[in-house]
Each structure stands twice: as structure tokens, then as C-alpha cells.
Design a protein around this motif. Structure first.
Motif, PDB file in Angstrom:
ATOM      1  N   GLN A   1      31.582 -53.972   4.516  1.00  0.00           N
ATOM      2  CA  GLN A   1      32.809 -54.523   4.288  1.00  0.00           C
ATOM      3  C   GLN A   1      33.491 -54.461   2.949  1.00  0.00           C
ATOM      4  OE1 GLN A   1      32.713 -58.612   5.992  1.00  0.00           O
ATOM      5  NE2 GLN A   1      31.976 -57.554   7.962  1.00  0.00           N
ATOM      6  N   GLY A   2      32.345 -54.172   1.970  1.00  0.00           N
ATOM      7  CA  GLY A   2      32.763 -53.979   0.445  1.00  0.00           C
ATOM      8  C   GLY A   2      32.536 -55.471  -0.050  1.00  0.00           C
ATOM      9  N   LEU A   3      31.699 -56.199   0.492  1.00  0.00           N
ATOM     10  CA  LEU A   3      31.270 -57.470  -0.253  1.00  0.00           C
ATOM     11  C   LEU A   3      29.889 -57.166  -1.127  1.00  0.00           C
ATOM     12  CD1 LEU A   3      31.840 -59.729   2.895  1.00  0.00           C
ATOM     13  CD2 LEU A   3      33.247 -59.565   0.895  1.00  0.00           C
TER      14      LEU A   3
ATOM     15  N   HIS B   1      35.572 -46.147 -10.517  1.00  0.00           N
ATOM     16  CA  HIS B   1      36.197 -47.157  -9.966  1.00  0.00           C
ATOM     17  C   HIS B   1      35.917 -47.481  -8.227  1.00  0.00           C
ATOM     18  CE1 HIS B   1      38.392 -47.476 -13.491  1.00  0.00           C
ATOM     19  NE2 HIS B   1      38.923 -46.120 -13.345  1.00  0.00           N
ATOM     20  N   LEU B   2      34.477 -47.502  -8.042  1.00  0.00           N
ATOM     21  CA  LEU B   2      34.189 -47.629  -6.730  1.00  0.00           C
ATOM     22  C   LEU B   2      34.132 -49.155  -6.031  1.00  0.00           C
ATOM     23  CD1 LEU B   2      30.823 -45.648  -7.051  1.00  0.00           C
ATOM     24  CD2 LEU B   2      33.037 -44.459  -6.516  1.00  0.00           C
TER      25      LEU B   2
ATOM     26  N   GLY C   1      34.790 -57.575  -4.222  1.00  0.00           N
ATOM     27  CA  GLY C   1      33.919 -57.548  -5.306  1.00  0.00           C
ATOM     28  C   GLY C   1      32.879 -56.412  -5.064  1.00  0.00           C
ATOM     29  N   GLY C   2      32.704 -55.996  -4.384  1.00  0.00           N
ATOM     30  CA  GLY C   2      31.437 -55.157  -4.065  1.00  0.00           C
ATOM     31  C   GLY C   2      31.881 -53.671  -3.540  1.00  0.00           C
ATOM     32  N   ILE C   3      30.914 -52.665  -3.310  1.00  0.00           N
ATOM     33  CA  ILE C   3      31.455 -51.298  -3.081  1.00  0.00           C
ATOM     34  C   ILE C   3      31.345 -51.077  -1.602  1.00  0.00           C
ATOM     35  CG2 ILE C   3      30.731 -48.971  -3.307  1.00  0.00           C
ATOM     36  CD1 ILE C   3      29.305 -49.791  -6.110  1.00  0.00           C
TER      37      ILE C   3
END
Length: 389
Positions: free
Chosen positions: A256-258, A328-329, A334-336
Motif C-alpha cells: 500500500q506504500g506505507l 522519487h520512489l 510515506g513509504g514505497i
């Protein structure tokens, strides 16, 4: 294996299909699987013209490691962390660990094991190389990536990042922190309990390192334990399903990109005979987090004061990814955002030893998965050309 002095001679742009950054457990696993799938070591020198032509470097790889020698983060673990007490270490792929002396410091044993592994397989590792940045060479999503370091530059079709967390200790910020007259240090700087004899030591943190060091330090001096949340303890029977479920929770966060959580934050702490003995000494009597740091100690939540000479921050680490900033990942969470080991928004970059693969067994699996993903990508971009099977 290239000698450390080789990097002093690396001044021109060098080419490789795959650059692995980091030679800890995850990086060595990736190197093993690259070599097993037929990738050959990249040359020690190259040119910008060669880097632009993939035919000049078919199926090549190199591992860039910032350390002066083998062992990754294990080189820096405190000497009292012995093989009898270290949290489970998995074998590197292809070569099992030799017989273990339980009394040997983990830093010595694992550095030697990693070094013998590198030599035995002839892995292409160049050190010391501290990667400064990874960037795109152009706007072509199928183009190459540029890896910059003070030791030279590399041009690659794909990057496997295996830089771990040890070089980025996390220090919380508390009111009055700069006024403390005693010693403040992070677990990354810890050496021996004897350094604190005769002083009251505050240990902050709720993970494995915190309770392990509380056990050790409380045998030579008085201690207090502070955590933000009540720790969750488990009996020693942590089964396979529970482990799988815990890793799945961490994996869902990175999907989820957290920012990833540690696996132990999900699994909880496991009782051992040594920790039960520490609890019997009162060392594991957890306190609610203090509200302020003062010159001679800390102000407790109930308003009272606790004098202390040392504050040891066992507050974990963050992933060492600053060199990837030009790509810019990071997303809004806040995560990738990840798809397995691959960065969801950049198929040329894989992260191993990150999030759910931060355990040693997870790092081994992640190395294999990253190599398989890169092979699929390279094969899809090479019309009429077969990559190593």
C-alpha cells in the motif's frame, strides 16, 4: 573477488546489466541467484560507449558494498551478542553455515561465514563502495540507471538494493533531550554492559534488542525499561502459520506504500530462559514512557523524577534508501509501494531485505524473487535474444 584497492582505480563509467547494492544476507542471496542463472561478473573497467550498448555486457552483474570487508551489518554487532543468543540466522543459499560455537560472538562467526561464502562462489563484489545516488539516465522507461559513488560510476539496466537498516538508527526526539548531562547512545553504538557499571541505565524500546540488552545490562547495574506501548509476549512455540500471518501483515503495508513495520512488531516478543531470569530480577518491569528529559534523568508520566546516568535508545532502524531519492520512489503514504520485491512504479528497481524480507530467511527468498523478476524484464526487452535459463 576484486580487492578493496580496485575501487581506487575505478574512474571511468562501468557497465553491468544488474548492480546489487549491499553485500549483507540479502545482497549475497541476490548475487548467488544472479550467478546461478548465468550472469557473469562485469568487467573491472568500461566506458560510456560500452555502457550504452547492452551487447557489450550481456548478463553481467556486480555487487557494490560499502563495508571494508565481508559480514554486512554483522561486522558491527556488539561482542556480547553470541551465537547462542542471536535471533535465528538462516543459511545463505547454496552453502550451509559451518558448525557453530555457541560462545563465539556473532560478529566474528558471521563475518567469517560471509567471507568464505563470497570466496567459495567467486562472487563479483567490489568494496568499499558507498553508493551516493541512483538516478535515471534519461526519460526512457526502458533506459539505464546511473549509480554514482566516490569510487566511480556504473550504468545498469536494473538495480537490486540490499542496503538494510543498520546505517540508519532511529533516534526519537523528546523535550529536554539536549540538556541531559549523562550519556545517550543508540543500540548501533553499544559495545558492552561493563561500560555502564555503577550508573542507572534507562533502556527505551520494545523490541528484541531492548529486552536482550536489559537482560545483559541488568546483570551489572540497575536499569529501567520504557516503551510507548505495552509489549506483547509469546510463549516459545511460534508456529509456521503465525509467522506467515505476521509477514503477510508487513507485506500488505508495503504493498500500500506505507512505511514498513518490523516483523517483531507484529509477532511480539518470545520468552526465553534468559529473559525469564531477567524478569525475575525485575529488569523487564515496563514503565510508561517518560514525558521529558532533564539534565540528571527523566520526568515520569506521574510527575515524579527518575535519576539516570545513561539513556540507551533501542528504538530500531529505518531502511537505508537515501541514495534512491533521485528516483522519487516514495508515495503520499510515506513509504514505497511494492509489488513483491519490485518497486511498483519502477520495474528496474528491486528492494531486498526491506519490509517483509528483513528477516534472514525472507532475505534469501527475496534475492531469488528479485533475480527472477529482473530476468523477466530483461527478456521482454530483448527481441530475439534469450537470457540465461
Amino acid at each position: 573477488m576484486p580487492d578493496a584497492g580496485a575501487v581506487d582505480r575505478a574512474v571511468e563509467l562501468q557497465a553491468a546489466d544488474v548492480v546489487v547494492i549491499g553485500a549483507g544476507q540479502a545482497g549475497l542471496s541476490a548475487a548467488y541467484h544472479l550467478q546461478r542463472r548465468g550472469f557473469r561478473p562485469a568487467g573491472e573497467s568500461g566506458s560510456a560507449d560500452a555502457a550504452a550498448d547492452v551487447q557489450d555486457a550481456p548478463g553481467s552483474y556486480v555487487v557494490l558494498d560499502a563495508e571494508a570487508g565481508p559480514g554486512g551489518a554483522w561486522r558491527h554487532r556488539w561482542k556480547s551478542l553470541r551465537m547462542a543468543t542471536v535471533n535465528g540466522i538462516s543459511d545463505l543459499p547454496g552453502i550451509p553455515k559451518p558448525d557453530v560455537d555457541p560462545a563465539e560472538p556473532s560478529s566474528g562467526f558471521l563475518s567469517r561465514y560471509f567471507g568464505d561464502y563470497e570466496d567459495g562462489l567467486g562472487l563479483n563484489i567490489v568494496r568499499p563502495v558507498k553508493v551516493r545516488s541512483v538516478s535515471r539516465e534519461d526519460d526512457d522507461p526502458s533506459g539505464r540507471l546511473r549509480i554514482e559513488s566516490p569510487a566511480g560510476s556504473w550504468s545498469a539496466r536494473a538495480v537490486i538494493n540490499a542496503t538494510g537498516t543498520w546505517t540508519r538508527p532511529f533516534w526519537p526526539i523528546y523535550p529536554g533531550q539536549s540538556t541531559f548531562r549523562g550519556r545517550q547512545l543508540h543500540v548501533a553504538d553499544y559495545e558492552a554492559a561493563e561500560d555502564f557499571r555503577g550508573q542507572h541505565v534507562i533502556v527505551v524500546g520494545g523490541g528484541i534488542s531492548a529486552v536482550g540488552l536489559l537482560d545483559e545490562i541488568s546483570q551489572v547495574t540497575t536499569t529501567s525499561w520504557f516503551t510507548r506501548r505495552e509489549p506483547v509476549w509469546r510463549e516459545a512455540g511460534f508456529d509456521q502459520k503465525a509467522g506467515h500471518d505476521a509477514v503477510a501483515l508487513v507485506e500488505e503495508r508495503v504493498r500500500q506504500g506505507l512505511p514498513p513495520q518490523s516483523v517483531v512488531s507484529v509477532t511480539g516478543l518470545i520468552w526465553s530462559p534468559a529473559l525469564r531470569a531477567a524478569a525475575a530480577r525485575g529488569a523487564l518491569a515496563r514503565r510508561e514512557m517518560f514525558t521529558e528529559i532533564e539534565p540528571g534523568g527523566v520526568r515520569l508520566a506521574d510527575g515524579s523524577f527518575l535519576a539516570a546516568g545513561v539513556i540507551l535508545w533501542a528504538t530500531g532502524f529505518r531502511a537505508e534508501l537515501e541514495h534512491l531519492a533521485p528516483l522519487h520512489l516514495r508515495g503520499s503514504g510515506g513509504g514505497i509501494a511494492m509489488d513483491g520485491t519490485q518497486v511498483a512504479a519502477e520495474e528496474r528497481v528491486h528492494l531486498v531485505g526491506y519490509g517483509p524480507s528483513s528477516s534472514t530467511i525472507g532475505a534469501n527468498r527475496a534475492g531469488r524473487a528479485a533475480v527472477a523478476g529482473i530476468l523477466r524484464m530483461l527478456e521482454s526487452r530483448r527481441p530475439g535474444g534469450a537470457l540465461p535459463a
